[in-house]
Design a protein around this motif. Structure first.
Motif, PDB file in Angstrom:
ATOM      1  N   ALA A 179       7.507 -27.169  22.952  1.00 47.41           N
ATOM      2  CA  ALA A 179       7.976 -26.977  24.334  1.00 47.41           C
ATOM      3  C   ALA A 179       8.841 -25.736  24.493  1.00 47.41           C
ATOM      4  O   ALA A 179       9.845 -25.749  25.197  1.00 47.41           O
ATOM      5  CB  ALA A 179       8.727 -28.223  24.824  1.00 47.41           C
ATOM      6  N   LEU A 180       8.452 -24.656  23.844  1.00 47.22           N
ATOM      7  CA  LEU A 180       9.181 -23.396  24.032  1.00 47.22           C
ATOM      8  C   LEU A 180       8.651 -22.714  25.285  1.00 47.22           C
ATOM      9  O   LEU A 180       7.479 -22.843  25.624  1.00 47.22           O
ATOM     10  CB  LEU A 180       8.972 -22.480  22.824  1.00 47.22           C
ATOM     11  CG  LEU A 180       9.523 -22.989  21.496  1.00 47.22           C
ATOM     12  CD1 LEU A 180       9.230 -21.980  20.396  1.00 47.22           C
ATOM     13  CD2 LEU A 180      11.018 -23.246  21.582  1.00 47.22           C
ATOM     14  N   PHE A 181       9.526 -21.965  25.946  1.00 47.99           N
ATOM     15  CA  PHE A 181       9.092 -21.239  27.135  1.00 47.99           C
ATOM     16  C   PHE A 181       8.429 -19.945  26.681  1.00 47.99           C
ATOM     17  O   PHE A 181       9.097 -19.087  26.100  1.00 47.99           O
ATOM     18  CB  PHE A 181      10.288 -20.973  28.041  1.00 47.99           C
ATOM     19  CG  PHE A 181      10.986 -22.239  28.442  1.00 47.99           C
ATOM     20  CD1 PHE A 181      10.386 -23.120  29.332  1.00 47.99           C
ATOM     21  CD2 PHE A 181      12.205 -22.588  27.896  1.00 47.99           C
ATOM     22  CE1 PHE A 181      10.994 -24.310  29.681  1.00 47.99           C
ATOM     23  CE2 PHE A 181      12.824 -23.783  28.246  1.00 47.99           C
ATOM     24  CZ  PHE A 181      12.215 -24.641  29.137  1.00 47.99           C
ATOM     25  N   PRO A 182       7.131 -19.811  26.919  1.00 46.14           N
ATOM     26  CA  PRO A 182       6.405 -18.686  26.331  1.00 46.14           C
ATOM     27  C   PRO A 182       6.828 -17.326  26.871  1.00 46.14           C
ATOM     28  O   PRO A 182       6.556 -16.308  26.254  1.00 46.14           O
ATOM     29  CB  PRO A 182       4.943 -18.981  26.674  1.00 46.14           C
ATOM     30  CG  PRO A 182       4.987 -19.937  27.803  1.00 46.14           C
ATOM     31  CD  PRO A 182       6.251 -20.707  27.678  1.00 46.14           C
ATOM     32  N   TRP A 183       7.489 -17.313  28.023  1.00 42.15           N
ATOM     33  CA  TRP A 183       7.903 -16.017  28.594  1.00 42.15           C
ATOM     34  C   TRP A 183       9.282 -15.608  28.102  1.00 42.15           C
ATOM     35  O   TRP A 183       9.802 -14.588  28.509  1.00 42.15           O
ATOM     36  CB  TRP A 183       7.878 -16.076  30.114  1.00 42.15           C
ATOM     37  CG  TRP A 183       8.723 -17.167  30.670  1.00 42.15           C
ATOM     38  CD1 TRP A 183      10.049 -17.109  30.971  1.00 42.15           C
ATOM     39  CD2 TRP A 183       8.305 -18.490  30.986  1.00 42.15           C
ATOM     40  NE1 TRP A 183      10.487 -18.322  31.439  1.00 42.15           N
ATOM     41  CE2 TRP A 183       9.440 -19.186  31.465  1.00 42.15           C
ATOM     42  CE3 TRP A 183       7.080 -19.170  30.915  1.00 42.15           C
ATOM     43  CZ2 TRP A 183       9.383 -20.521  31.862  1.00 42.15           C
ATOM     44  CZ3 TRP A 183       7.042 -20.492  31.310  1.00 42.15           C
ATOM     45  CH2 TRP A 183       8.176 -21.149  31.780  1.00 42.15           C
ATOM     46  N   ARG A 184       9.864 -16.422  27.240  1.00 40.33           N
ATOM     47  CA  ARG A 184      11.169 -16.079  26.699  1.00 40.33           C
ATOM     48  C   ARG A 184      11.052 -15.822  25.205  1.00 40.33           C
ATOM     49  O   ARG A 184      10.268 -16.473  24.527  1.00 40.33           O
ATOM     50  CB  ARG A 184      12.149 -17.233  26.919  1.00 40.33           C
ATOM     51  CG  ARG A 184      12.663 -17.309  28.344  1.00 40.33           C
ATOM     52  CD  ARG A 184      13.545 -18.531  28.491  1.00 40.33           C
ATOM     53  NE  ARG A 184      14.211 -18.508  29.778  1.00 40.33           N
ATOM     54  CZ  ARG A 184      15.532 -18.440  29.925  1.00 40.33           C
ATOM     55  NH1 ARG A 184      16.323 -18.416  28.878  1.00 40.33           N
ATOM     56  NH2 ARG A 184      16.065 -18.409  31.122  1.00 40.33           N
ATOM     57  N   PHE A 194      18.443 -20.953  26.608  1.00 40.66           N
ATOM     58  CA  PHE A 194      18.084 -21.708  27.817  1.00 40.66           C
ATOM     59  C   PHE A 194      19.079 -22.832  28.126  1.00 40.66           C
ATOM     60  O   PHE A 194      19.600 -22.932  29.227  1.00 40.66           O
ATOM     61  CB  PHE A 194      16.672 -22.281  27.683  1.00 40.66           C
ATOM     62  CG  PHE A 194      16.114 -22.809  28.968  1.00 40.66           C
ATOM     63  CD1 PHE A 194      15.387 -22.007  29.817  1.00 40.66           C
ATOM     64  CD2 PHE A 194      16.334 -24.136  29.345  1.00 40.66           C
ATOM     65  CE1 PHE A 194      14.885 -22.495  31.002  1.00 40.66           C
ATOM     66  CE2 PHE A 194      15.845 -24.629  30.540  1.00 40.66           C
ATOM     67  CZ  PHE A 194      15.107 -23.805  31.364  1.00 40.66           C
ATOM     68  N   TYR A 232       8.360 -13.359  20.702  1.00 38.24           N
ATOM     69  CA  TYR A 232       7.911 -14.359  21.655  1.00 38.24           C
ATOM     70  C   TYR A 232       7.250 -15.501  20.883  1.00 38.24           C
ATOM     71  O   TYR A 232       6.731 -15.282  19.784  1.00 38.24           O
ATOM     72  CB  TYR A 232       6.917 -13.747  22.642  1.00 38.24           C
ATOM     73  CG  TYR A 232       7.599 -12.877  23.668  1.00 38.24           C
ATOM     74  CD1 TYR A 232       8.131 -13.451  24.817  1.00 38.24           C
ATOM     75  CD2 TYR A 232       7.741 -11.514  23.470  1.00 38.24           C
ATOM     76  CE1 TYR A 232       8.785 -12.662  25.760  1.00 38.24           C
ATOM     77  CE2 TYR A 232       8.396 -10.723  24.409  1.00 38.24           C
ATOM     78  CZ  TYR A 232       8.909 -11.308  25.552  1.00 38.24           C
ATOM     79  OH  TYR A 232       9.559 -10.544  26.472  1.00 38.24           O
TER      80      TYR A 232
END
Lengths: 273, 304
Positions: free
Chosen positions: A96-101, A109, A141
């Motif tokens: 559940a990592l934010f791919p745009w970060r 986060f 990323y």
């Protein structure tokens, strides 16, 4: 509080928690969890093992405050859980990592949600990425990282906002055996260093025995806690898995679960009227 | 009720978006070790130079077909295979284009066209993105607007041009509104589906960290939808020129569409082709610009 914990050092107290779901189109609600009672001590590493579909993840969601129990109550530090909060961090199987970060951005986060100042965020992100052995990967990323590294980032993210409780939902299930073992070792190291209370869900008996101070064995349909096994080794040094007692614990839980799996199969074979 | 249909249609119209694939399920999670071995040691970022060089190789390869087409355009009329009157050799057309450029005519038409398409396109971006976000986010808004949107979406912009003309006259307003209308759909539909297809686990993860609805939207849903929104914007960019050309051919006194149409009817075939070449150059440039902007905003998509 009316539901005072039984022991002074109880961190999480789960009392008579039942969760039912209204299945689509079906008349009778489906009982995922049935009167769960479980106390977790502060600083304890508890593993929760059970067959798939026994409601392990549902229980974790309830402790996380993402859903509410149909009946019963969950109390953390004397306060009933009413919603999610930064006193608990979750690590999911699928990262559940934010791919745009970037890695650092992901770790930051939760800190942003907590209202930590920018400079301090960057410092904390670097510190926690170092803690999981990812120094030098701050600007990568998620798609540039391997599965194991992504899960390290996710663990760092959950540790960074300094929750008391770490809830882990089969975090190493998607990893290959070698990566899994090294992450298990590291998790133990981190746990010893930080003193977090960890609730760790797994379907792997070896993993449950290796990591947990206590192993809660769950049954399915409806989900109940069948037994809580206290795992006590003289020392955690060396090859724990080769220890004679490791084998005994393992076998004991395996036998318990085998009966359960067989029961679940029978249940599945009989059509529910 | 109309929502699922709307969503499916949107998917039909576009190339695969990141929302369709799960970035978690990239090869190293599963059993495909031969494709991407686990980087145990910190792998250095890919070198810039070799990538650039292979890029040039690919570029040459990709443009060879275009070069061939242009060569045929030059050769076939000269060899008498096709009629020179109707298809003059490329060099003649380019010469005519050069004359138009020098006399300032091309610039005038180009300016008129660009002003119209950019105005319509910019208005569509400004209106359709917020509207799409609202529809994607709020169920009641979606339920209320979906049937109307579905109706209008299936009504060709071209069919509505006479209506626009009746209501708004034959001036600039009509053409800009026409472009606005046509450009809104791809942006709107892609924005809606971008918002709707945000990975639920990300939302769950953010919620577990105590994010409320507003922060969740700002920090998770919006950034996750950006690539889909850009797909829509890029499609709209192409539409803005396509539909404008049509409007200019039907009724205008300036613009590239007018130039092409007027040249054909007064038998200035060279000028007609010059206009066509100009319009495809404009289209290519505009698309490339949007691609660059898109890359800038979504570096996190698989680097390629």
């Amino acid at each position: 509080m009316t539901l005072a914990p039984g022991r002074a050092d109880t961190k999480i107290s789960i009392r008579g928690v039942t969760k039912t779901f209204q299945a689509r189109g079906a008349g009778r609600p489906f009982t995922a969890l049935d009167r769960i009672d479980l106390d977790i001590r502060g600083g304890e590493f508890l593993t929760l093992v059970g067959p798939s579909g026994c409601g392990k993840s549902t229980l974790l969601d309830l402790v996380a405050g993402l859903t509410t129990p149909t009946s019963g109550q969950i109390v953390i530090d004397g306060t009933p859980v009413t919603g999610p909060g930064l006193d608990r961090g979750i690590v999911f199987q699928q990262y559940a990592l934010f791919p745009w970060r970037t890695a650092a951005g992901n770790v930051e986060f939760g800190l942003e949600a907590k209202g930590v100042a920018r400079r301090e965020r960057a410092e904390l992100a670097r510190h926690h990425l170092a803690l999981v052995g990812l120094t030098g990967f701050e600007d990568r990323y998620p798609h540039e990282l391997s599965g194991g590294m992504r899960q390290r980032v996710a663990i760092a993210r959950s540790l960074a906002f300094d929750p008391d409780v770490l809830l882990m939902d089969e975090p190493f299930a998607a990893l290959d055996a070698q990566t899994r073992e090294s992450l298990q070792e590291e998790l133990l190291r981190i746990w010893e260093r930080t003193g977090k209370t960890i609730v760790f869900i797994t379907h792997g008996i070896d993993e449950a025995v290796y990591l947990g101070q206590r192993v809660a064995v769950m049954t399915s349909r409806p989900g109940r806690i069948k037994e809580v096994v206290a795992v006590a080794f003289d020392s955690r040094e060396g090859d724990l898995r080769a220890d004679r007692r490791f084998g005994e614990y393992r076998h004991h839980i395996w036998t318990t679960l085998r009966d359960e799996v067989a029961a679940a199969r029978r249940e599945e074979a009989t059509p529910v009227g | 009720m109309a929502d699922p249909a709307l969503a499916t249609r949107a998917v039909d119209e576009q190339p695969p978006r990141p929302g369709d694939q799960h970035w978690y399920d990239l090869p190293d999670d599963d059993a495909e070790p031969e494709e991407e071995p686990e980087p145990v040691v910190p792998a250095p970022r890919r070198e810039w130079r070799p990538e650039w060089r292979s890029g040039v190789g690919r570029l040459v390869h990709r443009w060879s077909a275009v070069a061939l087409l242009l060569a045929l355009w030059e050769a076939l009329p000269r060899l008498g295979v096709v009629d020179r009157v109707f298809v003059p050799p490329l060099s003649d057309d380019l010469a005519a284009g050069y004359d138009l450029l020098v006399t300032g005519q091309l610039g005038e038409h180009l300016g008129a066209s660009l002003l119209r398409s950019l105005a319509g396109f910019a208005l569509a971006v400004a209106l359709a993105i917020p509207l799409g976000l609202a529809i994607g986010r709020y169920r009641p808004v979606a339920d209320f607007l979906s049937p109307v949107l579905e109706l209008f979406r299936n009504t060709s912009a071209v069919a509505l041009l006479p209506v626009f003309t009746l209501l708004l006259g034959i001036g600039e307003t009509t053409k800009i509104t026409f472009v606005l209308y046509a450009c809104s759909w791809p942006i709107l539909l892609n924005t809606i589906s971008g918002v709707r297809t945000v990975e639920p686990l990300l939302v769950k993860s953010a919620r577990s960290m105590g994010l409320g609805p507003a922060r969740l939207f700002q920090k998770v849903i919006l950034p996750a939808a950006v690539p889909a929104i850009f797909t829509g914007v890029r499609l709209a960019g192409a539409y803005s020129i396509l539909v404008l050309l049509f409007a200019e051919m039907v009724g205008a006194k300036a613009g590239l569409g007018y130039l092409i149409q007027a040249s054909q009817s007064s038998f200035r075939i060279h000028d007609m082709y010059a206009g066509i070449i100009a319009i495809s150059a404009v289209g290519l440039t505009f698309n490339q610009l949007l691609v660059i902007v898109e890359r800038r905003f979504s570096t996190w998509r698989t680097s390629s």
